[in-house]
Design a protein around this motif. Structure first.
Motif, PDB file in Angstrom:
ATOM      1  N   GLN A   1      42.141 -41.535 -24.252  1.00 11.90           N
ATOM      2  CA  GLN A   1      41.077 -40.425 -23.968  1.00 11.90           C
ATOM      3  C   GLN A   1      39.949 -41.525 -24.703  1.00 11.90           C
ATOM      4  O   GLN A   1      40.626 -42.154 -25.760  1.00 11.90           O
ATOM      5  CB  GLN A   1      41.744 -39.724 -25.237  1.00 11.90           C
ATOM      6  CG  GLN A   1      39.525 -39.040 -25.484  1.00 11.90           C
ATOM      7  CD  GLN A   1      40.780 -37.627 -26.074  1.00 11.90           C
ATOM      8  OE1 GLN A   1      41.086 -36.943 -25.591  1.00 11.90           O
ATOM      9  NE2 GLN A   1      39.192 -36.994 -26.944  1.00 11.90           N
TER      10      GLN A   1
ATOM     11  N   GLN B   1      39.335 -38.598 -20.287  1.00 10.93           N
ATOM     12  CA  GLN B   1      40.859 -38.433 -20.695  1.00 10.93           C
ATOM     13  C   GLN B   1      40.948 -38.223 -19.207  1.00 10.93           C
ATOM     14  O   GLN B   1      41.369 -37.874 -18.305  1.00 10.93           O
ATOM     15  CB  GLN B   1      41.344 -37.123 -21.851  1.00 10.93           C
ATOM     16  CG  GLN B   1      42.303 -37.364 -21.533  1.00 10.93           C
ATOM     17  CD  GLN B   1      42.943 -35.869 -23.004  1.00 10.93           C
ATOM     18  OE1 GLN B   1      43.702 -34.828 -21.433  1.00 10.93           O
ATOM     19  NE2 GLN B   1      43.373 -35.757 -23.326  1.00 10.93           N
TER      20      GLN B   1
ATOM     21  N   ASN C   1      46.522 -36.684 -14.711  1.00 14.73           N
ATOM     22  CA  ASN C   1      45.346 -35.895 -14.643  1.00 14.73           C
ATOM     23  C   ASN C   1      44.045 -36.479 -15.202  1.00 14.73           C
ATOM     24  O   ASN C   1      44.307 -37.768 -15.791  1.00 14.73           O
ATOM     25  CB  ASN C   1      45.948 -35.201 -15.650  1.00 14.73           C
ATOM     26  CG  ASN C   1      46.670 -34.188 -15.573  1.00 14.73           C
ATOM     27  OD1 ASN C   1      47.885 -33.858 -15.349  1.00 14.73           O
ATOM     28  ND2 ASN C   1      46.355 -32.817 -15.160  1.00 14.73           N
ATOM     29  N   LEU C   2      42.903 -36.835 -15.081  1.00 12.83           N
ATOM     30  CA  LEU C   2      41.723 -36.867 -15.297  1.00 12.83           C
ATOM     31  C   LEU C   2      40.698 -36.153 -15.988  1.00 12.83           C
ATOM     32  O   LEU C   2      40.550 -35.056 -15.107  1.00 12.83           O
ATOM     33  CB  LEU C   2      40.693 -38.169 -14.086  1.00 12.83           C
ATOM     34  CG  LEU C   2      39.380 -38.251 -14.768  1.00 12.83           C
ATOM     35  CD1 LEU C   2      39.943 -39.581 -15.849  1.00 12.83           C
ATOM     36  CD2 LEU C   2      39.299 -39.439 -12.955  1.00 12.83           C
ATOM     37  N   LEU C   3      40.608 -36.242 -16.628  1.00 12.50           N
ATOM     38  CA  LEU C   3      39.895 -35.193 -17.423  1.00 12.50           C
ATOM     39  C   LEU C   3      37.525 -35.784 -18.005  1.00 12.50           C
ATOM     40  O   LEU C   3      37.838 -36.349 -18.463  1.00 12.50           O
ATOM     41  CB  LEU C   3      40.056 -33.867 -18.434  1.00 12.50           C
ATOM     42  CG  LEU C   3      39.435 -33.193 -18.994  1.00 12.50           C
ATOM     43  CD1 LEU C   3      38.673 -32.019 -18.778  1.00 12.50           C
ATOM     44  CD2 LEU C   3      39.956 -32.865 -20.356  1.00 12.50           C
TER      45      LEU C   3
ATOM     46  N   GLN D   1      34.372 -34.584 -19.489  1.00 12.33           N
ATOM     47  CA  GLN D   1      33.875 -33.623 -20.411  1.00 12.33           C
ATOM     48  C   GLN D   1      31.922 -33.951 -20.958  1.00 12.33           C
ATOM     49  O   GLN D   1      32.207 -34.769 -21.053  1.00 12.33           O
ATOM     50  CB  GLN D   1      33.778 -32.627 -21.020  1.00 12.33           C
ATOM     51  CG  GLN D   1      33.719 -31.258 -21.767  1.00 12.33           C
ATOM     52  CD  GLN D   1      34.283 -30.806 -23.395  1.00 12.33           C
ATOM     53  OE1 GLN D   1      34.625 -31.579 -24.294  1.00 12.33           O
ATOM     54  NE2 GLN D   1      34.895 -29.478 -22.458  1.00 12.33           N
TER      55      GLN D   1
ATOM     56  N   ALA E   1      32.071 -29.589 -17.403  1.00 15.86           N
ATOM     57  CA  ALA E   1      33.798 -29.714 -17.201  1.00 15.86           C
ATOM     58  C   ALA E   1      34.080 -30.490 -15.804  1.00 15.86           C
ATOM     59  O   ALA E   1      33.765 -29.565 -15.236  1.00 15.86           O
ATOM     60  CB  ALA E   1      34.650 -29.057 -17.991  1.00 15.86           C
ATOM     61  N   GLU E   2      35.202 -31.411 -15.530  1.00 15.69           N
ATOM     62  CA  GLU E   2      35.906 -31.949 -14.908  1.00 15.69           C
ATOM     63  C   GLU E   2      36.721 -32.187 -14.931  1.00 15.69           C
ATOM     64  O   GLU E   2      36.624 -33.446 -15.291  1.00 15.69           O
ATOM     65  CB  GLU E   2      34.619 -32.417 -13.329  1.00 15.69           C
ATOM     66  CG  GLU E   2      35.157 -32.776 -12.155  1.00 15.69           C
ATOM     67  CD  GLU E   2      33.900 -33.795 -11.099  1.00 15.69           C
ATOM     68  OE1 GLU E   2      34.537 -34.586 -10.418  1.00 15.69           O
ATOM     69  OE2 GLU E   2      33.086 -33.059 -10.904  1.00 15.69           O
ATOM     70  N   ASP E   3      38.353 -31.867 -13.996  1.00 16.93           N
ATOM     71  CA  ASP E   3      39.565 -32.641 -13.634  1.00 16.93           C
ATOM     72  C   ASP E   3      39.588 -32.621 -12.490  1.00 16.93           C
ATOM     73  O   ASP E   3      39.570 -32.033 -11.618  1.00 16.93           O
ATOM     74  CB  ASP E   3      40.081 -31.624 -15.261  1.00 16.93           C
ATOM     75  CG  ASP E   3      40.598 -30.394 -14.666  1.00 16.93           C
ATOM     76  OD1 ASP E   3      40.467 -30.065 -13.287  1.00 16.93           O
ATOM     77  OD2 ASP E   3      40.689 -29.309 -14.974  1.00 16.93           O
TER      78      ASP E   3
ATOM     79  N   ARG F   1      40.142 -33.821  -7.416  1.00 13.22           N
ATOM     80  CA  ARG F   1      39.367 -32.539  -7.902  1.00 13.22           C
ATOM     81  C   ARG F   1      39.820 -31.499  -8.140  1.00 13.22           C
ATOM     82  O   ARG F   1      40.393 -31.009  -6.893  1.00 13.22           O
ATOM     83  CB  ARG F   1      38.106 -32.408  -7.387  1.00 13.22           C
ATOM     84  CG  ARG F   1      36.988 -31.696  -9.023  1.00 13.22           C
ATOM     85  CD  ARG F   1      36.033 -31.569  -8.687  1.00 13.22           C
ATOM     86  NE  ARG F   1      35.139 -31.604  -7.423  1.00 13.22           N
ATOM     87  CZ  ARG F   1      33.956 -32.101  -7.086  1.00 13.22           C
ATOM     88  NH1 ARG F   1      33.884 -32.576  -8.157  1.00 13.22           N
ATOM     89  NH2 ARG F   1      33.770 -32.597  -5.878  1.00 13.22           N
TER      90      ARG F   1
ATOM     91  N   ARG G   1      35.751 -27.486 -11.728  1.00 12.98           N
ATOM     92  CA  ARG G   1      34.433 -28.275 -11.902  1.00 12.98           C
ATOM     93  C   ARG G   1      33.760 -26.942 -13.246  1.00 12.98           C
ATOM     94  O   ARG G   1      33.629 -25.899 -11.837  1.00 12.98           O
ATOM     95  CB  ARG G   1      33.641 -28.615 -11.147  1.00 12.98           C
ATOM     96  CG  ARG G   1      32.277 -28.643 -11.118  1.00 12.98           C
ATOM     97  CD  ARG G   1      31.504 -29.549 -10.429  1.00 12.98           C
ATOM     98  NE  ARG G   1      31.377 -30.267  -9.626  1.00 12.98           N
ATOM     99  CZ  ARG G   1      31.048 -31.183  -8.341  1.00 12.98           C
ATOM    100  NH1 ARG G   1      30.301 -30.408  -8.237  1.00 12.98           N
ATOM    101  NH2 ARG G   1      31.252 -31.932  -7.809  1.00 12.98           N
TER     102      ARG G   1
END
Length: 167
Positions: free
Chosen positions: A78, A96, A117-119, A121, A139-141, A152, A155
């Motif tokens: 992170q 992250q 996982n990719l986050l 913000q 925020a998007e993950d 994705r 969102r």
């Protein structure tokens, strides 16, 4: 349980802090209710540049194994960058990445071999007065497994007003 734990924090220069935490030894595989060997490492670094910019980078790694075979290994990296323009206005960005690798033979139910996982913000905060703060953010993950690439998943745009009520 026999376990070695430790924590060290050094400040080699003004505005720079480096730390590490670790646990090595006996652990518990809660999914299978058995003892396991555990390695947990948490290095981190915080850098303050000037009056308002702060950069934090941290990693959390954990590996659990039994009988010489890995049950899982997880790694969470992170990075947080925040900037305070003044006492009222602040922006923050967080990225992250989580990578989880499992040995499916070590689980009683079917699990994927790998999950990613990719986050991301972004947050803007403005303090209107000592009791009121306005937050705006995005925020998007993304999610990926051994069956499909990182894609994705969500969102989100958000707004929040925080107010301290004083009767």
């Amino acid at each position: 349980l026999a376990r070695s734990t430790g924590y060290v924090n050094v400040k080699p220069a003004a505005g720079l802090s480096v730390s590490a935490e670790w646990q090595v030894g006996d652990g518990i595989d809660y999914g299978n209710a058995r003892e396991a060997a555990e390695v947990t490492l948490r290095p981190s670094m915080q850098l303050s540049i000037g009056r308002g910019l702060t950069v934090d980078v941290s990693d959390a790694f954990q590996r659990l194994s039994t009988g010489g075979k890995r049950i899982f290994s997880a790694n969470i990296l992170q990075s947080t960058i925040s900037y305070n323009f003044d006492v009222r206005t602040m922006v923050r960005a967080i990225v992250q990445f989580r990578d989880l690798v499992r040995n499916p033979a070590s689980y009683p139910v079917p699990v994927s071999t790998e999950e990613k996982n990719l986050l991301g913000q972004f947050l803007f905060a403005y303090r209107v007065n000592p009791q009121t703060v306005v937050f705006l953010g995005y925020a998007e993950d993304g999610l990926g497994t051994d069956r499909f690439d990182l894609t994705r998943a969500n969102r989100t745009f958000f707004a929040k007003v925080g107010y301290a009520w004083r009767p």
